[in-house]
Design an enzyme around this catalytic site. Structure first.
Site, PDB file in Angstrom:
ATOM      1  CG  ASN A 145      -1.543   1.206   1.286  1.00 36.28           C
ATOM      2  OD1 ASN A 145      -2.608   1.565   0.617  1.00 36.28           O
ATOM      3  ND2 ASN A 145      -1.199   2.113   2.379  1.00 36.28           N
ATOM      4  CG  ASP A 216      -0.983   5.580   0.915  1.00 36.07           C
ATOM      5  OD1 ASP A 216      -0.601   5.718   1.889  1.00 36.07           O
ATOM      6  OD2 ASP A 216      -2.129   5.049   0.672  1.00 36.07           O
ATOM      7  CG  ASP A 247       0.173  -3.952   6.034  1.00 39.66           C
ATOM      8  OD1 ASP A 247      -0.427  -4.282   7.054  1.00 39.66           O
ATOM      9  OD2 ASP A 247       0.407  -2.764   5.981  1.00 39.66           O
ATOM     10  CG  HIS A 251      -6.290   1.691   3.931  1.00 36.81           C
ATOM     11  ND1 HIS A 251      -7.249   2.342   4.087  1.00 36.81           N
ATOM     12  CD2 HIS A 251      -6.054   1.169   5.154  1.00 36.81           C
ATOM     13  CE1 HIS A 251      -7.826   2.134   5.118  1.00 36.81           C
ATOM     14  NE2 HIS A 251      -6.700   1.209   6.029  1.00 36.81           N
ATOM     15  CD  GLU A 284      -4.276  -4.933   8.112  1.00 38.39           C
ATOM     16  OE1 GLU A 284      -4.352  -4.531   9.313  1.00 38.39           O
ATOM     17  OE2 GLU A 284      -3.477  -4.453   7.427  1.00 38.39           O
TER      18      GLU A 284
END
Ligand SMILES: [Ca+2]
Length: 536
Positions: A145, A216, A247, A251, A284
């Site tokens: 991410n 990011d 992970d 996002h 996740e």
């Protein structure tokens, strides 16, 4: 599978089945006392098959230090594979091992190497080979991410707007109105409210969901996407891992682009399958079930955060409540999205207070939480040290303390990189000592994992909640093919009687019991904090 019938003695008022562990009688491998003698796993084909088996999460830094520098490492883990095989796990999830300036290594500075503190790529290949020889699969954390702000890509991109890496990240000008108004909705995985961070001595701002040290990556960039696919293929094809734990999977794109997030993981999976057809991906997505569900289109396995909370609440209140009913509801909902989904259940992970601390050090409750985890549907994940009752509360370093293998003077690989505050020899009995004690929490874990590994119903079976009219008892059926099990957990510290209704009276064989319980006709007396598994 050997089993023992209840003896239906015409005149006997009550039959005690089994004897308490506390009598010191020899237990079987399965820990099922006296009545239920199970064939050891090594001598038979397991019913479970990974990824439906148990997976063990390791924070490498704290697990086993092979060279005495105080930091856990890959060679240390390799030396503990026999322990993990004996425990019954079929998969290992490794927290990040890439070079990174932080102790937790979630801000990666090189996606194609191993942090020197942990070892080398060769060490890791050897670890994977040794794990595979023991029937254990290896899944590694893939943190894409964001990169670390120390990653050369970001350093160059921040310094030079014309850099080919500029497009790997998300930029804005400091006067851009969008950077002013955006405040983030607080999520379970971050308490940071500022998404935009300024490059020192520059008018540029960059997007970093978690904090400034984790810019990011920009998944609107085709070049970046290709780079991420290349990273994935490298670990699958050249190093040999079986899959990834992804992970921060929700996002990848900002909160207002959920569909793009869902679609990215479909694309990612397709790309990874070119390298490894049966690649395992577990995501996740730290959110409620309705937010999690759409990710199943791309990610065949997702962590079930709700269930961990629900089990913790039930054991703390000593009240079965709606735990089983809710678990079934979530599973039924997920099945409408992907009938083959893998429900990655767990009690707590590396981002949460340890389960033993969540139950205030009450070993009976910690054992009950594990009993529920391993008998309810799902593909259970356990967090290293949970099986010896390690404790820990946030901040994060203190939920990631060194594993206690043996008494200090005999412990060949205890890590020392952090001074433990929760898990010490005063609070946790070392693993080597627990191994010799059939009543230890470690033996309890081993027993329940073996019970589950030997049962298709517990591994694959669906869930039918039962209401026996007793809040202290969690009761449910697990059924698969011709195996049907009635599972009863007494969550309370008192003996509890339950009456089996007429439709359950056929369940009169004892598959397993954790403590001695008695049955009188159709009345079952369950010992405090105990589990009984009956079959037809
Ligand atoms: Ca070391």
């Amino acid at each position: 599978m050997k089993k023992t019938k209840f003896l239906h003695l015409a005149l006997a008022a009550s039959i005690v089945f089994g004897t308490s562990c506390s009598t010191g009688e020899k237990t079987t491998q399965a820990g099922a006392v006296a009545t239920a003698q199970q064939t050891p796993v090594a001598e038979q084909e397991k019913a479970s098959k990974w990824p439906r088996g148990v997976t063990y999460e390791i924070f490498v830094q704290s697990f086993c230090d092979s060279n005495g520098d105080g930091i856990g490492d890959i060679k240390g883990m390799t030396s503990k594979l026999d322990y993990l095989q004996d425990l019954g796990v079929e998969g290992i999830w490794l927290m990040p091992m890439n070079p990174s300036p932080s102790y937790h290594k979630y801000n990666v500075t090189d996606y194609y190497d191993i942090h020197p503190d942990y070892g080398t790529l060769e060490d890791f290949k050897e670890f994977i080979e040794e794990a595979h020889e023991r029937g254990i699969h290896v899944v590694m954390d893939l943190v894409v991410n964001h990169s670390g702000s120390d990653h050369p890509w970001f350093q160059e991109a921040a310094r030079n707007p014309d850099s080919p890496y500029r497009g790997y990240y998300v930029w804005a000008h400091k006067d851009d109105p969008q950077t002013q108004k955006e405040g983030k909705i607080l999520a379970g995985d971050s308490d940071n409210v500022n998404r935009w961070h300024q490059v020192p001595d520059s008018d540029s701002l960059y997007y970093g969901y978690f904090y400034g040290g984790m810019p990011d990556l920009n998944f609107d960039s085709p070049e970046l996407r290709e780079e991420v696919y290349k990273i994935g293929r490298f670990w699958l094809s050249e190093v040999g891992v079986d899959g990834f734990r992804l992970d921060a999977a929700r996002h990848i794109f900002p909160d207002d682009r959920p569909e793009d997030n869902h679609q990215f993981w479909v694309d990612f999976r397709n790309e990874m399958r070119k390298a490894k057809e049966d690649v395992y991906l577990v995501g996740e997505v730290w959110a409620e079930a309705d937010v999690v569900a759409p990710y199943m289109k791309g990610l065949p396995a997702l962590f079930n955060f709700d269930m961990g909370y629900a089990i913790t609440e039930a054991v703390n209140k000593e009240n079965a409540g709606v735990l089983v009913k809710n678990h079934k509801k979530i599973r039924d909902f997920y099945k409408t999205i992907n009938p083959d989904f893998v429900d990655a259940t767990f009690l707590t992970n590396h981002d949460q207070n340890r389960i033993m601390s969540e139950v205030n050090g009450d070993e009976n409750k910690a054992k009950m939480a594990a009993a529920l985890l391993f008998t309810l549907p799902g593909s259970p994940y356990m967090y290293y040290g949970e099986e010896i009752g390690m404790r820990g509360k946030k901040p994060d370093e203190l939920i990631r303390e060194p594993f206690i293998w043996d008494k200090k003077e005999a412990d060949g690989c205890r890590a020392t990189w952090v001074v433990p505050q929760y898990s010490t020899e005063q609070t946790v009995t070392p693993a080597a000592i627990q191994m010799e004690n059939e009543n230890s929490i470690l033996s309890h874990y081993k027993t329940f994992i073996e019970l589950r590994n030997n049962s298709k119903a517990l591994t694959y079976g669906e869930l039918e909640p039962l209401n026996l009219g007793t809040q202290e008892v969690s009761a449910f059926l697990r059924q698969y093919e011709d195996e049907s099990l009635l599972v009863l957990h007494n969550l309370s510290g008192q003996e509890v009687s339950v009456n089996l209704p007429a439709n359950l009276t056929d369940y009169d064989d004892v598959r397993f019991q954790s403590k001695a319980s008695t049955k009188n006709n159709n009345t079952l007396k369950l010992a405090p904090y105990s589990t009984v598994v009956l079959e037809e």
